[in-house]
Design a protein around this motif. Sequence first.
Motif, mmCIF file in Angstrom:
data_model
loop_
_atom_site.group_PDB
_atom_site.id
_atom_site.type_symbol
_atom_site.label_atom_id
_atom_site.label_comp_id
_atom_site.label_asym_id
_atom_site.label_seq_id
_atom_site.Cartn_x
_atom_site.Cartn_y
_atom_site.Cartn_z
ATOM 1 N N ALA A 1 41.908 75.463 88.925
ATOM 2 C CA ALA A 1 42.346 76.923 88.930
ATOM 3 C C ALA A 1 43.660 76.885 89.870
ATOM 4 O O ALA A 1 43.961 75.946 90.586
ATOM 5 C CB ALA A 1 41.271 77.347 89.815
ATOM 6 N N PRO A 2 44.305 78.087 89.663
ATOM 7 C CA PRO A 2 45.346 78.337 91.005
ATOM 8 C C PRO A 2 44.704 78.138 92.379
ATOM 9 O O PRO A 2 43.479 78.134 92.521
ATOM 10 C CB PRO A 2 45.728 79.778 90.553
ATOM 11 N N ALA A 3 45.786 78.083 93.161
ATOM 12 C CA ALA A 3 45.164 78.007 94.425
ATOM 13 C C ALA A 3 44.073 78.839 95.090
ATOM 14 O O ALA A 3 44.617 80.204 94.954
ATOM 15 C CB ALA A 3 46.469 78.081 95.728
ATOM 16 N N ALA A 4 42.941 78.328 95.363
ATOM 17 C CA ALA A 4 42.003 79.219 95.723
ATOM 18 C C ALA A 4 40.868 78.508 96.925
ATOM 19 O O ALA A 4 40.782 77.233 96.397
ATOM 20 C CB ALA A 4 40.963 79.484 94.506
ATOM 21 N N ASP A 5 40.488 79.147 97.695
ATOM 22 C CA ASP A 5 39.607 78.517 98.535
ATOM 23 C C ASP A 5 38.190 78.517 98.101
ATOM 24 O O ASP A 5 37.946 78.989 96.837
ATOM 25 C CB ASP A 5 39.567 79.354 100.011
#
Length: 381
Positions: A352-356
């Motif tokens: 996924a795109p940058a995600a915490d």
Amino acid sequence: MGTPRDPRIVVRVLGGAAAGGAAVGALGVALAAAFARRVVRWRPHDDERVLAADERMVVLAASLKTRHPGVFGMRYADGYALAGPVVAEDARTVTRELREVSGRPPGRGGASWEGDVHALPSDVGPHVDVLIDAPGGPAPAWRFGPAENATWAIHIHGIRSTRDGALRTVPAAEAEGLSSLVVSYRGDGDAAPAPGGASRLGLDEADDVDAAIGFAVEQGAERIVLVGWSMGGGIALRLTERSAHRERIAALVLVGPATDWRAAIRSGAAAGRVPLPGAAARIACAALGHPLLSRLAGMSAPVDLDELDWTRPGRLAVPTLVVHSRADRTVPFDSTERFAAANPGLVEVQEAPAADHSWEYNVAPEWFTETVRAWLRAHVA
């Protein structure tokens, strides 16, 4: 260095061979139990501060959470709101779009910042409230879709969250013709309390989810897809080995899954700015596996972290999709890579795109839902 299991090792990690062994030993035990408690305790969401709001915008105190790209839920006294993209920020404040509001609009004060983007399960679609007779006590669940469907998805949330957060995968399952059961389990605030108020990192909680699988089977489910978020991913993996209905488990969909708790504890210690995070993580792992220290941490029994390590080869038997982000500060992406390497041909990883942690949906909801749909279409539906 391996995980210490002997309490004397814990003391040496903390205090070395300094004089005053009794005092150092007592301090070592206390700190070990405190670190372990931090890992396993159920606690409410941290509050973020709302500074101002109108019908279109909300101004929040700046933090890692409120600056994070994406769309997020805000729960506060007497209401719920959906916070959209960031439109302005400075050193102290973040201004975001204010989208849907349920109940009263937000005012100055605290609000929990959540990955859940639905005020109510009815926002996802028509559903039925059911109650699962689970080993840990009554466990409410939501059922979406007709009971007569042959394939059901069981959606399992993670630690320090509730079943609301697992609603995010229901639309993908529903779009591919699956009925869904969004479950609770002991300790999460919806189901019965957990002994000592502490999680056993999925070992006991899996029994409650297995009862939910049994409920689905009684309703006529022939195939089960387990959809696990964070610790819910570890629960799903455990059920592929231990479920009374494991022959019906056809596939797994895992989001930021806890496939190696030692790695997650190390990562969480670093992200949480714990002093000496490496030592703290080793101490916590030691305490979780020790009969006395685990009880001091609130657990009903110690846990074997080897049993919770799914990066060891040969344990997985069903096709599995993992959706995860390299920006996850709680469950390291490296553990997902090792999990996939240990199970070639069975695991597909979608980055996924940058995600915490567990916010893969929030940063790219359309991509997330279509990714899960396409995989279910190819492997299940």
